[in-house]
Design an enzyme around this catalytic site. Structure first.
Site, PDB file in Angstrom:
ATOM      1  N   LYS A  26       0.840  -1.190   0.000  1.00 59.51           N
ATOM      2  CA  LYS A  26       0.000   0.000   0.000  1.00 59.51           C
ATOM      3  C   LYS A  26       0.877   1.243   0.000  1.00 59.51           C
ATOM      4  O   LYS A  26       1.862   1.320   0.723  1.00 59.51           O
ATOM      5  CB  LYS A  26      -0.917   0.007   1.218  1.00 59.51           C
ATOM      6  CG  LYS A  26      -2.138  -0.876   1.088  1.00 59.51           C
ATOM      7  CD  LYS A  26      -3.118  -0.642   2.216  1.00 59.51           C
ATOM      8  CE  LYS A  26      -4.399  -1.431   1.998  1.00 59.51           C
ATOM      9  NZ  LYS A  26      -5.393  -1.172   3.053  1.00 59.51           N
ATOM     10  N   GLU A  35     -19.025  -8.597   9.022  1.00 63.25           N
ATOM     11  CA  GLU A  35     -20.119  -7.954   9.750  1.00 63.25           C
ATOM     12  C   GLU A  35     -21.080  -8.964  10.383  1.00 63.25           C
ATOM     13  O   GLU A  35     -21.582  -8.751  11.493  1.00 63.25           O
ATOM     14  CB  GLU A  35     -20.889  -7.021   8.814  1.00 63.25           C
ATOM     15  CG  GLU A  35     -20.097  -5.834   8.313  1.00 63.25           C
ATOM     16  CD  GLU A  35     -19.329  -6.118   7.034  1.00 63.25           C
ATOM     17  OE1 GLU A  35     -18.711  -5.193   6.490  1.00 63.25           O
ATOM     18  OE2 GLU A  35     -19.337  -7.287   6.581  1.00 63.25           O
ATOM     19  N   ARG A  62     -25.423  -5.774   5.972  1.00 60.24           N
ATOM     20  CA  ARG A  62     -24.844  -7.072   5.619  1.00 60.24           C
ATOM     21  C   ARG A  62     -25.061  -8.113   6.714  1.00 60.24           C
ATOM     22  O   ARG A  62     -24.792  -9.287   6.507  1.00 60.24           O
ATOM     23  CB  ARG A  62     -23.345  -6.901   5.348  1.00 60.24           C
ATOM     24  CG  ARG A  62     -23.012  -5.726   4.447  1.00 60.24           C
ATOM     25  CD  ARG A  62     -21.562  -5.737   4.022  1.00 60.24           C
ATOM     26  NE  ARG A  62     -21.409  -6.491   2.795  1.00 60.24           N
ATOM     27  CZ  ARG A  62     -20.235  -6.858   2.277  1.00 60.24           C
ATOM     28  NH1 ARG A  62     -19.123  -6.587   2.925  1.00 60.24           N
ATOM     29  NH2 ARG A  62     -20.171  -7.526   1.157  1.00 60.24           N
TER      30      ARG A  62
END
Length: 628
Positions: A282, A368, A396
């Site tokens: 990243k 989730e 979700r």
């Protein structure tokens, strides 16, 4: 974009142009693409670290595959800026995440190269598998590629798709973009050689023939199988994906085009489910983002030469900060409190909580469903879980919310950040539906604080209850109300009259109380701060309904099934007939843009609320009391 600053990138208006570039020049193209990406995001704000990490991978994918005929499905879609730049949207990057401009995620209506919308994580493998099998059913020769991050792979849906894909006999390529580890130089060369070897047709054919021939001699077959697993074990972290039925290749350096392109070319020729493990970094190529990829995950506008600056002390306190401080204070006061986040520690304001209460902090990853049921398990044992989750992400885990928390009436607090419109992230991240989908569930209460201080107080109220309660609050700052330091709760399910007028009463749910007050001042109307969408303060509601000629409900959520609908249901049940105007979000997806502009476009600013009331109830307005 100037031609001289990015001479090679300037010639790429379509992936066909990219595929004409000599391979020796691809590194130069990648360098220009990274520089242009940094320059663009610094001007508009947006996701940066993840996109800097996918530059070479994006170049390689469009170079090897015949896009858009071959389908690329990116997961999560915030890593697709290089993809957008290379697919004809380069000169529109200055409109990124702005009203009428480019979306920050793949969007099928934006480009034929965006094969599938992926703004929530862990959906790519399912979608790409569907595309691969559709091609097979239709007799079409094309490839389907899912590019999924290591964080997104933690979600159960990704593994459900892997489980299905391994036996579906589809020509599917799953690329794991692993940006949480690195490859040391000595290992890199060996990885490159073995990855290309294992992805080649000779290796695949030899492995297939060898298994067929040796099956007649079980001891030899077992020996060969062990040798293959041992050889792969030297260079891969696990054989998990082969157990799912995939041919595993990698890991390879995702920033080395001389490794990526030959490997992708080899994998492209193989049949059946393939799994390519690519390691990236990243923030690659921008030292500040490499050093702190979290800070540069989604920055606002900044000067690349200087980097991000710490915000000044004069800014308003955000709702997220209010929640984070309340969480720490309540945890200090009550040892039963535990905090849970599905991979949104920074976004949900839990950094300080993790530092101060590490034993009571749980980041479950992008999972989730697990987060909600896990909270239920903690609550069943007498703890007091607080689940910090974005409104759009709670969607979700709806089944778990009903079955694992609500039916058992467990005292879980849901801190719903990003309720209402969220601006630049658009429809996929808007918290527009939580009031309708929560208020229809028995045992669940829904609080709608109007400002920062009320948010803290209602969180305390929610925590004191013996049943599940959600507290919804928007992204960013509110009215700038001073936040008191205590933990005193507000009365449960009670609202208040904030402005006494006559004729018309505006019932405000949440932060739209403040534009409602402005509109009411001009109209001579009453304003009620309802505070709770469920249960409603029916005593106050009926009192106001019987003393006014009309009611107006205002909420930053969808009208259909929302708080306004709750009001009309309560009035009907009580046999009270009074005209009700429901103001809120329409039955449509609201795209990205400045939140204030979006609210104004929906008529939910002070001027819009006033105009809607005047159109509907002009004859009922008290002319004497109206402001000039």
């Amino acid at each position: 974009m100037t031609k001289h600053a990015y001479p090679l990138l300037h010639t790429i208006n379509h992936p066909e142009d990219l595929r004409k570039v000599p391979r020796a020049q691809l590194k130069t193209l990648a360098d220009e693409l990274r520089a242009y990406l940094l320059h663009s995001v610094a001007k508009t704000g947006g996701h940066l670290s993840s996109n800097l990490g996918t530059v070479e991978l994006t170049v390689a994918l469009h170079y090897v595959f015949s896009t858009p005929q071959d389908r690329l499905v990116w997961d999560v879609g915030h890593q697709t800026y290089p993809h957008k730049i290379l697919t004809g949207r380069r000169d529109r990057m200055e409109t990124l995440r702005q009203l009428g401009g480019l979306s920050g995620f793949p969007q099928r209506t934006e480009s034929e190269f965006d094969a599938f919308g992926t703004a929530h994580s862990s959906t790519s493998i399912s979608a790409a598998l569907g595309m691969a099998l559709a091609a097979k059913i239709k007799g079409e020769e094309r490839h389907a590629v899912a590019i999924i991050g290591d964080g997104a792979l933690t979600a159960g849906m990704a593994f459900e798709a892997l489980n299905n894909a391994g036996v579906a006999e589809a020509n599917l390529l799953v690329i794991l973009n692993d940006n949480d580890m690195s490859i040391s130089p000595p290992v890199g060369a060996l990885n490159r050689y073995l990855a290309q070897l294992m992805s080649g047709q000779f290796y695949a054919a030899a492995k297939s023939v060898g298994k067929t021939v040796l099956k007649g001699a079980p001891p030899l077959f077992e020996l060969a199988k062990r040798f293959e697993e041992h050889a792969k074990g030297m260079v891969v972290p696990a054989t998990l994906f082969e157990k799912f039925g995939f041919n595993y290749v990698g890991p390879i350096d995702g920033h080395d085009l001389d490794s990526l392109i030959p490997t992708l070319e080899n994998v492209r020729k193989l049949k059946g489910p393939q799994f390519l493990h690519v390691v990236t970094k990243k923030g690659q190529g921008y030292k500040l983002a490499e050093a702190d990829p979290v800070a540069y995950h989604g920055p606002g506008k900044f000067d690349p030469a200087v980097g991000l600056q710490k915000p000044g002390l004069a800014g308003k306190t955000t709702f997220t900060q209010v929640f984070g401080q309340w969480l720490c204070d309540m945890a200090a006061a009550d040892p039963r409190l535990v905090g849970i986040t599905p991979a949104m520690r920074e976004g949900s304001g839990m950094v300080e909580f993790e530092k101060r209460f590490p034993a009571r902090y749980f980041d479950v990853g992008i999972a989730e469903q697990h987060a909600v049921t896990f909270a239920g398990g903690l609550a069943a044992e007498g703890l007091k879980p607080v689940v910090a989750i974005y409104s759009t992400f709670l969607q979700r885990a709806y089944d778990q919310l009903i079955h694992d928390v609500a039916i058992q009436n467990l005292p879980v607090v849901f801190a719903l950040d990003r309720a209402g419109l969220v601006g630049a992230d658009g429809a996929t991240h808007a918290g527009a539906y939580d009031i309708p989908f929560l208020r229809c569930i028995p045992n669940v209460s829904v609080a709608c604080p109007a400002d920062e201080n009320e948010c803290r107080q209602l969180l305390s109220t929610a925590f004191a209850q013996a049943h599940p309660v959600a507290v919804r609050y928007p992204r960013g700052a509110g009215a700038g109300v001073a936040v008191l330091s205590g933990l005193e709760p507000l009365p449960f399910a009670k609202g208040e009259i904030r402005l006494q007028g006559s004729g018309i009463a505006i019932l405000a749910f949440g932060t739209l109380l403040y534009p409602a007050l402005q509109a009411a001042n001009a109209l001579g109307a009453t304003v009620v701060n309802m505070r709770w969408a469920k249960p409603l303060d029916t005593e106050l509601l009926l009192q106001v309904a019987r003393s006014h000629r009309a009611l107006v409900t205002v909420e930053e959520g969808v009208v259909m099934g929302g708080a306004g609908s709750a009001v009309t249901e309560a009035l009907h049940a009580a046999g009270v007939l009074v005209p009700v105007l429901q103001l809120g979000l329409p039955d449509a997806f609201i795209e990205h843009g400045d939140p204030a502009k979006l609210l104004a476009m929906q008529g939910l600013d002070a001027a819009g609320i006033q105009a809607s009331i005047e159109r509907r109830f002009e004859a009922m307005l008290p002319p004497v009391e109206r402001a000039a």
